[in-house]
Write a protein that holds these residues in place. Structure first.
Motif, PDB file in Angstrom:
ATOM      1  N   MET A   9       0.848  -1.194   0.000  1.00 16.41           N
ATOM      2  CA  MET A   9       0.000   0.000   0.000  1.00 16.41           C
ATOM      3  C   MET A   9       0.890   1.252   0.000  1.00 16.41           C
ATOM      4  O   MET A   9       1.794   1.385   0.797  1.00 16.41           O
ATOM      5  CB  MET A   9      -0.883  -0.011   1.243  1.00 16.41           C
ATOM      6  CG  MET A   9      -1.831   1.145   1.311  1.00 16.41           C
ATOM      7  SD  MET A   9      -2.800   1.052   2.817  1.00 16.41           S
ATOM      8  CE  MET A   9      -2.639   2.728   3.342  1.00 16.41           C
ATOM      9  N   ILE A  10       0.593   2.150  -0.888  1.00 15.25           N
ATOM     10  CA  ILE A  10       1.361   3.395  -0.990  1.00 15.25           C
ATOM     11  C   ILE A  10       0.523   4.522  -0.400  1.00 15.25           C
ATOM     12  O   ILE A  10      -0.636   4.706  -0.767  1.00 15.25           O
ATOM     13  CB  ILE A  10       1.718   3.704  -2.460  1.00 15.25           C
ATOM     14  CG1 ILE A  10       2.657   2.620  -3.002  1.00 15.25           C
ATOM     15  CG2 ILE A  10       2.354   5.075  -2.574  1.00 15.25           C
ATOM     16  CD1 ILE A  10       2.981   2.759  -4.464  1.00 15.25           C
ATOM     17  N   LYS A  11       1.116   5.238   0.522  1.00 11.93           N
ATOM     18  CA  LYS A  11       0.445   6.385   1.130  1.00 11.93           C
ATOM     19  C   LYS A  11       1.102   7.645   0.590  1.00 11.93           C
ATOM     20  O   LYS A  11       2.314   7.803   0.669  1.00 11.93           O
ATOM     21  CB  LYS A  11       0.573   6.304   2.647  1.00 11.93           C
ATOM     22  CG  LYS A  11      -0.327   7.266   3.372  1.00 11.93           C
ATOM     23  CD  LYS A  11      -0.351   6.974   4.851  1.00 11.93           C
ATOM     24  CE  LYS A  11      -1.302   7.924   5.536  1.00 11.93           C
ATOM     25  NZ  LYS A  11      -1.258   7.813   6.969  1.00 11.93           N
ATOM     26  N   GLN A  43       6.399   3.995   0.602  1.00  7.51           N
ATOM     27  CA  GLN A  43       6.318   2.720  -0.113  1.00  7.51           C
ATOM     28  C   GLN A  43       7.029   1.664   0.714  1.00  7.51           C
ATOM     29  O   GLN A  43       8.222   1.441   0.568  1.00  7.51           O
ATOM     30  CB  GLN A  43       6.966   2.836  -1.500  1.00  7.51           C
ATOM     31  CG  GLN A  43       6.352   3.926  -2.353  1.00  7.51           C
ATOM     32  CD  GLN A  43       7.081   4.102  -3.686  1.00  7.51           C
ATOM     33  OE1 GLN A  43       8.142   3.559  -3.915  1.00  7.51           O
ATOM     34  NE2 GLN A  43       6.488   4.887  -4.557  1.00  7.51           N
ATOM     35  N   GLY A  44       6.296   1.037   1.625  1.00 11.35           N
ATOM     36  CA  GLY A  44       6.911   0.059   2.513  1.00 11.35           C
ATOM     37  C   GLY A  44       7.952   0.732   3.391  1.00 11.35           C
ATOM     38  O   GLY A  44       7.652   1.662   4.118  1.00 11.35           O
ATOM     39  N   ARG A  45       9.227   0.282   3.293  1.00 11.05           N
ATOM     40  CA  ARG A  45      10.297   0.862   4.099  1.00 11.05           C
ATOM     41  C   ARG A  45      10.819   2.160   3.525  1.00 11.05           C
ATOM     42  O   ARG A  45      11.565   2.873   4.178  1.00 11.05           O
ATOM     43  CB  ARG A  45      11.478  -0.105   4.181  1.00 11.05           C
ATOM     44  CG  ARG A  45      11.190  -1.371   4.924  1.00 11.05           C
ATOM     45  CD  ARG A  45      12.436  -2.213   5.093  1.00 11.05           C
ATOM     46  NE  ARG A  45      13.598  -1.716   4.383  1.00 11.05           N
ATOM     47  CZ  ARG A  45      14.545  -2.470   3.869  1.00 11.05           C
ATOM     48  NH1 ARG A  45      14.459  -3.769   3.953  1.00 11.05           N
ATOM     49  NH2 ARG A  45      15.582  -1.946   3.257  1.00 11.05           N
ATOM     50  N   PHE A 105      14.399   8.017   0.679  1.00 14.64           N
ATOM     51  CA  PHE A 105      14.906   8.002   2.045  1.00 14.64           C
ATOM     52  C   PHE A 105      14.566   6.669   2.700  1.00 14.64           C
ATOM     53  O   PHE A 105      13.542   6.062   2.393  1.00 14.64           O
ATOM     54  CB  PHE A 105      14.287   9.147   2.865  1.00 14.64           C
ATOM     55  CG  PHE A 105      14.559  10.506   2.275  1.00 14.64           C
ATOM     56  CD1 PHE A 105      15.747  11.170   2.541  1.00 14.64           C
ATOM     57  CD2 PHE A 105      13.641  11.111   1.436  1.00 14.64           C
ATOM     58  CE1 PHE A 105      16.003  12.407   1.973  1.00 14.64           C
ATOM     59  CE2 PHE A 105      13.892  12.351   0.871  1.00 14.64           C
ATOM     60  CZ  PHE A 105      15.077  13.001   1.149  1.00 14.64           C
ATOM     61  N   MET A 106      15.420   6.239   3.605  1.00 17.06           N
ATOM     62  CA  MET A 106      15.200   4.984   4.328  1.00 17.06           C
ATOM     63  C   MET A 106      14.482   5.205   5.661  1.00 17.06           C
ATOM     64  O   MET A 106      14.032   4.251   6.279  1.00 17.06           O
ATOM     65  CB  MET A 106      16.539   4.279   4.593  1.00 17.06           C
ATOM     66  CG  MET A 106      17.286   3.900   3.340  1.00 17.06           C
ATOM     67  SD  MET A 106      16.450   2.646   2.350  1.00 17.06           S
ATOM     68  CE  MET A 106      16.739   1.200   3.347  1.00 17.06           C
ATOM     69  N   SER A 107      14.405   6.463   6.112  1.00 16.15           N
ATOM     70  CA  SER A 107      13.789   6.724   7.417  1.00 16.15           C
ATOM     71  C   SER A 107      13.194   8.125   7.455  1.00 16.15           C
ATOM     72  O   SER A 107      13.585   8.997   6.686  1.00 16.15           O
ATOM     73  CB  SER A 107      14.828   6.583   8.531  1.00 16.15           C
ATOM     74  OG  SER A 107      15.784   7.628   8.420  1.00 16.15           O
TER      75      SER A 107
END
Length: 77
Positions: A1-3, A21-23, A41-43
Motif C-alpha cells: 500500500m502506498i500512502k 512505499q513500505g520501508r 529516504f530509508m527513514s
C-alpha cells in the motif's frame, strides 16, 4: 500500500509530494526551474534532515508561517 502526502502545491509546475512505499519514503519535487527531482529516504529522520536543509528557516524571514506549514506537512509523513 502506498500512502501519498502532498507537502505543497502552488500549481502543476511547482509541487512536492511524498509517498511511503513500505520501508522507503520517496519524495518527488517538481519545479519550473529544475524539472522533476526524486529522492529516496530509508527513514523519517533522514527525510526531516533533508527537509531542514532544503528549507532553511533563514530563507523564510517574514514568511515563518509558510515554513511552519511545510515542516508540519513533512512531520505528518
Amino acid at each position: 500500500m502506498i500512502k501519498k502526502h502532498q507537502i505543497y502545491k502552488k500549481d502543476k509546475w511547482n509541487m512536492m509530494t511524498v509517498e511511503v512505499q513500505g520501508r522507503y519514503i520517496v519524495l518527488r519535487e517538481i519545479s519550473d526551474q529544475w524539472g522533476e527531482d526524486t529522492h529516496t529516504f530509508m527513514s523519517r529522520p533522514a527525510l526531516m534532515q533533508w527537509a531542514k536543509n532544503r528549507f532553511p528557516k533563514e530563507d523564510f524571514v517574514d514568511r515563518e508561517e509558510e515554513w511552519a506549514e511545510i515542516m508540519a506537512a513533512f512531520k505528518e509523513v
